[in-house]
Design an enzyme around this catalytic site. Structure first.
Site, PDB file in Angstrom:
ATOM      1  CG  ASP A   1      -0.142   0.529   2.443  1.00 14.43           C
ATOM      2  OD1 ASP A   1       0.900   0.088   2.472  1.00 14.43           O
ATOM      3  OD2 ASP A   1      -1.044   0.916   3.282  1.00 14.43           O
ATOM      4  CD  GLU A   2       5.199   1.721   2.531  1.00 15.72           C
ATOM      5  OE1 GLU A   2       5.665   2.853   2.875  1.00 15.72           O
ATOM      6  OE2 GLU A   2       5.309   0.628   3.401  1.00 15.72           O
TER       7      GLU A   2
HETATM    8  N1  DCP Z   1       0.371  -5.144   7.555  1.00 11.82           N
HETATM    9  C1  DCP Z   1       0.557  -6.379   8.062  1.00 11.82           C
HETATM   10  N2  DCP Z   1       1.175  -6.555   9.071  1.00 11.82           N
HETATM   11  C2  DCP Z   1       2.084  -5.647   9.819  1.00 11.82           C
HETATM   12  C3  DCP Z   1       1.958  -4.424   9.217  1.00 11.82           C
HETATM   13  C4  DCP Z   1       0.871  -4.142   8.086  1.00 11.82           C
HETATM   14  O1  DCP Z   1      -0.103  -7.376   7.447  1.00 11.82           O
HETATM   15  N3  DCP Z   1       2.572  -5.734  10.780  1.00 11.82           N
HETATM   16  C5  DCP Z   1      -0.371  -5.022   6.376  1.00 11.82           C
HETATM   17  C6  DCP Z   1      -1.930  -4.543   6.638  1.00 11.82           C
HETATM   18  C7  DCP Z   1      -1.878  -3.037   6.371  1.00 11.82           C
HETATM   19  C8  DCP Z   1      -0.895  -2.990   5.477  1.00 11.82           C
HETATM   20  O2  DCP Z   1       0.098  -3.995   5.366  1.00 11.82           O
HETATM   21  O3  DCP Z   1      -3.131  -2.572   5.937  1.00 11.82           O
HETATM   22  C9  DCP Z   1      -0.268  -1.761   5.132  1.00 11.82           C
HETATM   23  O4  DCP Z   1       0.657  -1.458   6.217  1.00 11.82           O
HETATM   24  P1  DCP Z   1       0.817  -0.032   6.669  1.00 11.82           P
HETATM   25  O5  DCP Z   1       1.829  -0.138   7.675  1.00 11.82           O
HETATM   26  O6  DCP Z   1       0.888   1.317   5.930  1.00 11.82           O
HETATM   27  O7  DCP Z   1      -0.332   0.197   7.658  1.00 11.82           O
HETATM   28  P2  DCP Z   1      -1.788   0.636   7.429  1.00 11.82           P
HETATM   29  O8  DCP Z   1      -2.078   1.090   5.696  1.00 11.82           O
HETATM   30  O9  DCP Z   1      -2.745  -0.202   7.871  1.00 11.82           O
HETATM   31  O10 DCP Z   1      -2.084   1.945   8.249  1.00 11.82           O
HETATM   32  P3  DCP Z   1      -1.433   3.193   8.039  1.00 11.82           P
HETATM   33  O11 DCP Z   1      -0.500   3.449   6.908  1.00 11.82           O
HETATM   34  O12 DCP Z   1      -2.704   4.246   8.194  1.00 11.82           O
HETATM   35  O13 DCP Z   1      -0.688   3.514   9.283  1.00 11.82           O
HETATM   36 MG    MG Z   2      -0.732   2.327   4.883  1.00 10.64          MG
END
Ligand code: DCP
Ligand code: MG
Length: 397
Positions: free
Chosen positions: A104-105
Site C-alpha cells: 500500500d505504499e
Molecule cells: N500489514 C500487516 N502486518 C503488519 C503491518 C502491516 O499485515 N505488521 C499489512 C496490513 C496493512 C498493510 O500491510 O493494512 C499496510 O501497512 P501500513 O504499515 O501502511 O499500515 P496501514 O496502511 O494499515 O495503516 P497506516 O498506513 O494508516 O498507518
Molecule cells: Mg498504509
C-alpha cells in the site's frame, strides 16, 4: 530540483473492508484473525480501533481484550492485492517512476513535473483526489526533496494527510521530530535512545560523527547522521520496518507437503543470506513468516546469542522456528524468512578459531564472489535433505 512523493494508504486492509462493507463505516475494524484464533496477529486496525490501543502485530487475543466490540476479520489478500494494483496503476499517471515499497505504499519521482501538474502541493492534492475518486480509499502523502524525508512526511498527519517539506527546510523539519519518527530505527535502537536520553532528532543532530559511531557503529551511525538532518538516507533501509533483509514466496497452490515447504524455505534462506553476505552484514535475529490458506499469518522471531554466519546455520534455525509454529496439516499459502537488526559483519577470525560455521561462511562468500564476477556461473548450494534436517553440498547448475 529533485522532488519525491511518498504515498501510503490509510489503515489499508481495514479501509478496503470498510469500502466493501459500508456498514463498518466509523467502527473499529481489526483485520488479521477472529477472536479465538489463538496464534493470529493484527495485520491492521482502522483508526477507530487504534483509539483503543490496537495496532499491527499485536496478538488478536490482546486486541479482543482492548477492543471487545471490534469487528474482527481474517482478511482477503486477493482483494487487497486487487486494490493495490489499481492504486499503483493510478500512481503511474502521476510519475514516470513509481517505486512500490509494499502492498500500500510507493515513492513517486515527480522531479521536473511542475509544468505538467503544478507545484508539489497541487500535485499532492491531485494524487489524493484521484485515489479517493477512483478507488474510494484515502491516502496520506508526503513530499520532499528526497525519498527518506518524503516517507517520514507521509506519516506526519495520517490519516488523509498531506505534508510538504519545502526545499531548504529539511533539517528544520527533521530536527524537531521525536526520535520515534526515525524510519529504520527498530526496538533495540530505541532502547539505546532511551538509555542516552535522546528524545528528539535535534538531540542526535547535536552529536559529532565520532560520538555517533561509538554509540551506534560505523554504518548505523552514518545513517543516523544523515537521517536526523533530513538528508537522503534511504539506501540504508530498503526494507520495511528497519535494517533487515527478508524474502517471501506466495505459492500458486497451497503447500501441504513437508518437503515442498522445506525446499521453499531453503530457497528463501539462500536468497536472503546471499544478499546479507553481499552487503557484508550479519545478524543474530531470524524471523519466519507463515501465511495459511485462510490468510491468517503468524510471524515468529528469535534472537540467538551469536551472529548467524553460515547459510547452513541460518537454514537450520529457520526450519526449527518454522516447525515450532507450523500447525501440521494446514495448507500454506506463503512462506517468508528474514534476518533482522543487521550489523556490519565482524572481521573474520583466523583459522586458529575456524569453526565449522566460519569455514562454511568463507565458502559461501567465495560463491557469492564468483557469482558476482561471473553472473553466468549460477553457482548455488544445493540441499541434501538428510536426517539431520538438511546439510549442504555445492553444486553447479
Ligand atoms: N500489514 C500487516 N502486518 C503488519 C503491518 C502491516 O499485515 N505488521 C499489512 C496490513 C496493512 C498493510 O500491510 O493494512 C499496510 O501497512 P501500513 O504499515 O501502511 O499500515 P496501514 O496502511 O494499515 O495503516 P497506516 O498506513 O494508516 O498507518
Ligand atoms: Mg498504509
Amino acid at each position: 530540483m529533485a522532488c519525491f512523493v511518498h504515498a501510503d494508504l490509510d489503515a489499508f486492509y481495514a479501509a478496503v473492508e470498510t469500502l466493501d462493507h459500508p456498514e463498518y463505516h466509523g467502527k473499529p475494524v481489526i483485520v488479521g484473525g477472529l477472536p479465538g484464533d489463538r496464534r493470529s496477529v493484527v495485520a491492521t486496525a482502522s483508526y477507530e480501533a487504534r483509539v483503543f490501543g490496537v495496532h499491527s502485530a499485536m496478538p488478536i487475543a490482546e486486541a479482543v481484550k482492548r477492543c471487545p466490540q471490534g469487528i474482527f476479520l481474517r482478511g482477503n489478500m486477493r482483494r487487497y492485492q486487487e486494490k493495490s494494483r489499481e492504486i499503483m496503476a493510478l500512481f503511474m499517471d502521476f510519475s514516470p517512476e513509481v517505486q512500490q515499497l509494499s502492498i500500500d505504499e510507493a515513492f513517486l519521482d515527480i522531479s521536473g513535473m511542475e509544468g505538467l501538474f503544478g507545484p508539489p502541493e497541487e500535485q499532492g492534492r491531485h494524487i489524493k483526489r484521484a485515489v479517493r475518486e477512483k478507488t474510494g480509499l484515502t491516502v496520506s502523502v508526503g513530499i520532499a526533496s528526497n525519498k527518506y524525508l518524503a516517507k517520514i512526511a507521509s506519516g506526519i498527519s495520517k490519516p488523509d494527510g498531506l505534508c510538504i517539506i519545502p526545499p531548504g527546510g529539511e533539517a528544520a523539519f527533521m530536527t524537531e521530530q521525536p526520535v520515534e519518527k526515525i524510519w529504520g530505527a527498530g526496538k533495540k535502537t530505541r532502547e539505546i535512545f532511551r538509555k542516552h536520553g535522546f528524545k528528539t532528532c535535534a538531540d542526535i543532530a547535536a552529536l559529532s560523527p565520532e560520538t555517533l559511531t561509538s554509540i551506534f557503529g560505523v554504518s548505523f551511525g552514518a545513517f543516523l547522521y544523515r537521517a536526523v538532518r533530513g538528508e537522503a538516507a534511504e539506501s540504508f533501509d530498503r526494507e520495511r520496518g528497519g535494517h533487515s533483509m527478508s524474502a517471501e514466496r506466495t505459492f500458486e497452490y497451497d503447500l501441504r507437503d513437508r518437503f515442498a515447504m522445506e525446499s521453499s524455505l531453503l530457497e528463501i534462506c539462500q536468497t536472503v543470506f546471499w544478499r546479507v553476505l553481499r552487503g557484508r552484514l550479519e545478524s543474530k535475529t531470524i524471523s519466519v513468516k507463515i501465511r495459511y490458506d485462510d490468510f491468517t499469518t503468524v510471524i515468529v522471531r528469535e534472537t540467538f546469542p551469536a551472529g548467524i554466519t553460515a547459510l547452513n546455520d541460518f537454514y537450520g534455525k529457520t526450519l526449527a522456528l518454522f516447525y515450532r509454529k507450523y500447525e501440521a496439516g494446514r495448507g500454506v499459502r506463503l512462506l517468508g524468512a528474514g534476518l533482522l537488526n543487521l550489523e556490519p559483519a565482524t572481521a573474520r577470525q583466523g583459522d586458529l578459531f575456524g569453526t565449522q560455521n566460519e569455514k562454511e561462511r568463507r565458502l559461501e562468500e567465495m560463491i557469492v564472489e564468483i557469482n558476482r564476477k561471473f553472473p553466468g556461473a549460477a553457482l548455488r548450494r544445493g540441499a541434501v535433505m538428510g536426517e539431520d534436517g538438511g546439510r549442504f553440498g555445492v553444486r553447479k547448475e
